[in-house]
Enzyme design. Structure first.
Site, short mmCIF file in Angstrom:
data_model
loop_
_atom_site.label_atom_id
_atom_site.label_comp_id
_atom_site.label_asym_id
_atom_site.label_seq_id
_atom_site.Cartn_x
_atom_site.Cartn_y
_atom_site.Cartn_z
N SER A 191 0.82 -1.22 0.00
CA SER A 191 0.00 0.00 0.00
C SER A 191 0.85 1.27 0.00
O SER A 191 1.59 1.55 0.95
CB SER A 191 -0.94 0.02 1.21
OG SER A 191 -1.58 1.28 1.25
N HIS B 266 -0.84 -1.43 -4.16
CA HIS B 266 -2.18 -1.07 -3.69
C HIS B 266 -2.27 0.46 -3.64
O HIS B 266 -1.47 1.13 -2.99
CB HIS B 266 -2.37 -1.68 -2.30
CG HIS B 266 -3.75 -1.55 -1.75
ND1 HIS B 266 -4.79 -2.37 -2.13
CD2 HIS B 266 -4.26 -0.70 -0.82
CE1 HIS B 266 -5.88 -2.03 -1.46
NE2 HIS B 266 -5.59 -1.01 -0.66
N ASP C 284 -4.62 3.51 -2.66
CA ASP C 284 -5.78 3.89 -1.86
C ASP C 284 -6.30 5.27 -2.23
O ASP C 284 -5.59 6.26 -2.06
CB ASP C 284 -5.39 3.92 -0.38
CG ASP C 284 -5.24 2.53 0.20
OD1 ASP C 284 -6.19 1.74 0.11
OD2 ASP C 284 -4.16 2.24 0.75
N MET D 156 -9.05 8.17 -1.41
CA MET D 156 -10.00 8.64 -0.38
C MET D 156 -10.50 10.03 -0.75
O MET D 156 -9.71 10.88 -1.16
CB MET D 156 -9.31 8.71 0.97
CG MET D 156 -8.66 7.42 1.39
SD MET D 156 -7.81 7.66 2.95
CE MET D 156 -6.94 6.10 3.07
N HIS E 144 -7.95 0.80 -4.80
CA HIS E 144 -8.97 0.67 -3.75
C HIS E 144 -9.70 2.01 -3.63
O HIS E 144 -9.16 2.97 -3.07
CB HIS E 144 -8.27 0.28 -2.44
CG HIS E 144 -9.19 0.13 -1.27
ND1 HIS E 144 -8.71 0.02 0.02
CD2 HIS E 144 -10.53 0.04 -1.18
CE1 HIS E 144 -9.73 -0.10 0.85
NE2 HIS E 144 -10.85 -0.09 0.15
N MET F 227 -12.05 4.31 -2.01
CA MET F 227 -12.83 4.60 -0.79
C MET F 227 -13.49 5.95 -1.02
O MET F 227 -13.13 6.97 -0.42
CB MET F 227 -11.89 4.63 0.43
CG MET F 227 -11.40 3.24 0.80
SD MET F 227 -10.01 3.26 1.95
CE MET F 227 -8.69 3.56 0.79
N MET G 186 -12.07 -5.20 4.84
CA MET G 186 -11.30 -4.21 5.60
C MET G 186 -11.12 -4.72 7.03
O MET G 186 -12.09 -5.05 7.71
CB MET G 186 -12.02 -2.87 5.63
CG MET G 186 -12.02 -2.12 4.30
SD MET G 186 -10.38 -1.83 3.62
CE MET G 186 -9.63 -0.78 4.87
N ASP H 72 -7.10 -5.96 4.28
CA ASP H 72 -6.44 -4.65 4.24
C ASP H 72 -6.59 -3.95 5.59
O ASP H 72 -7.70 -3.63 6.01
CB ASP H 72 -7.11 -3.83 3.12
CG ASP H 72 -6.49 -2.46 2.91
OD1 ASP H 72 -5.48 -2.14 3.55
OD2 ASP H 72 -7.05 -1.71 2.08
C1 DX5 Z 1 -6.72 2.13 4.91
C2 DX5 Z 1 -6.16 1.66 3.59
C3 DX5 Z 1 -5.05 0.69 3.71
C4 DX5 Z 1 -3.83 1.17 4.43
C5 DX5 Z 1 -3.29 -0.01 5.16
O1 DX5 Z 1 -7.91 2.82 4.71
O2 DX5 Z 1 -7.19 1.07 2.80
O3 DX5 Z 1 -4.69 0.16 2.43
O4 DX5 Z 1 -2.83 1.71 3.62
O5 DX5 Z 1 -2.24 0.42 5.94
P1 DX5 Z 1 -1.55 -0.49 7.04
O6 DX5 Z 1 -1.00 -1.70 6.34
O7 DX5 Z 1 -0.48 0.41 7.56
O8 DX5 Z 1 -2.58 -0.84 8.06
ZN ZN Z 2 -6.63 -0.05 0.92
#
Ligand code: DX5
Ligand code: ZN
Length: 219
Positions: A8, A33, A35, A37, A67, A69, A138, A176
């Site tokens: 990630s 990965h 992310d 947001m 991903h 979100m 999640m 994740d």
């Molecule tokens: C959180 C993300 C994750 C995050 C995980 O909302 O979707 O992908 O980067 O981070 P770690 O591995 O540090 O928990």
């Molecule tokens: Zn993620």
């Protein structure tokens, strides 16, 4: 199939993403990965389409596991696909028609995933066993890296895996949040196929050893 590791970027050095993507791939990560947001679906805001485009241009051979979100993900699927996503996962809770959104992702030639928050029961995913390529469970509340693993997750993963097997579905289970060398064996024995890990991989002194340890192997 062996365990897949998806690194990630949320925990990477954002001022030198290309360097960190290459390092993660050289360390043995299978996927990157990404992310996204939006400040609505999550409290936090991360990065989006132009950043993915830049990553893809700099390291085209990496597999981008995006991903989303975000609310109304269907509005952005085409843009992320064009920017270089290989897999697009959106949230069941994100105000969208799930079947239509999967169809849209697949019509663009990409893999489609559906994700659920820790409080959403896995049973909501059951209607999509034949259409989704992956389910993302999640194991923390979406929004931030570095949070603690939700202890309710193994039972949820196990229940989903049993149902996937029982119905002969090929869908993968990705997990994740809070995944490290201690939690990886727990989710793997519960049935996870793909491990997302951010702070554990990018915070490691030896990234290669960290990725191997997620697979339960020493270097
Ligand atoms: C959180 C993300 C994750 C995050 C995980 O909302 O979707 O992908 O980067 O981070 P770690 O591995 O540090 O928990
Ligand atoms: Zn993620």
């Amino acid at each position: 199939m062996g365990v897949l590791v998806s690194a990630s970027l949320l925990s990477a050095d954002l001022s030198r993403l290309a360097h960190d993507i290459n390092s993660a791939c050289e360390a043995g990560a299978d996927w990157i990965h990404f992310d996204v947001m939006d400040g609505h679906f999550t409290k936090n805001i991360s990065y989006g389409i132009p950043v993915l485009e830049a990553c893809k241009k700099a390291v085209p051979e990496a597999f981008y596991d995006v991903h989303l979100m975000v609310d109304k993900p269907d509005l952005y699927v085409k843009l992320f696909s064009d920017a270089g996503a290989d897999m697009i996962t959106f949230h069941y809770e994100a105000m969208t028609n799930v079947f239509d959104t999967i169809r849209l992702i697949k019509s663009l030639g990409k893999k489609a995933g559906i994700s659920i928050r820790p409080d959403t029961p896995a049973a909501v995913l059951y209607p999509y066993f034949d259409t989704a390529d992956m389910f993302l469970i999640m194991t923390v509340e979406p929004g931030f890296g570095g949070q603690a693993f939700d202890e309710r997750s193994p039972d949820k993963i196990r229940g989903l895996k049993n149902e996937i097997t029982r119905r002969g579905s090929c869908a993968l289970i990705e997990v994740d949040g809070g995944i490290n060398k201690d939690t990886a064996p727990i989710v793997l024995s519960a049935g996870a196929d793909v491990l997302v890990s951010g702070s554990y991989i990018f915070g490691a002194d030896n990234m290669k050893a960290a990725v191997s340890s997620l697979r339960g192997k020493a270097l």
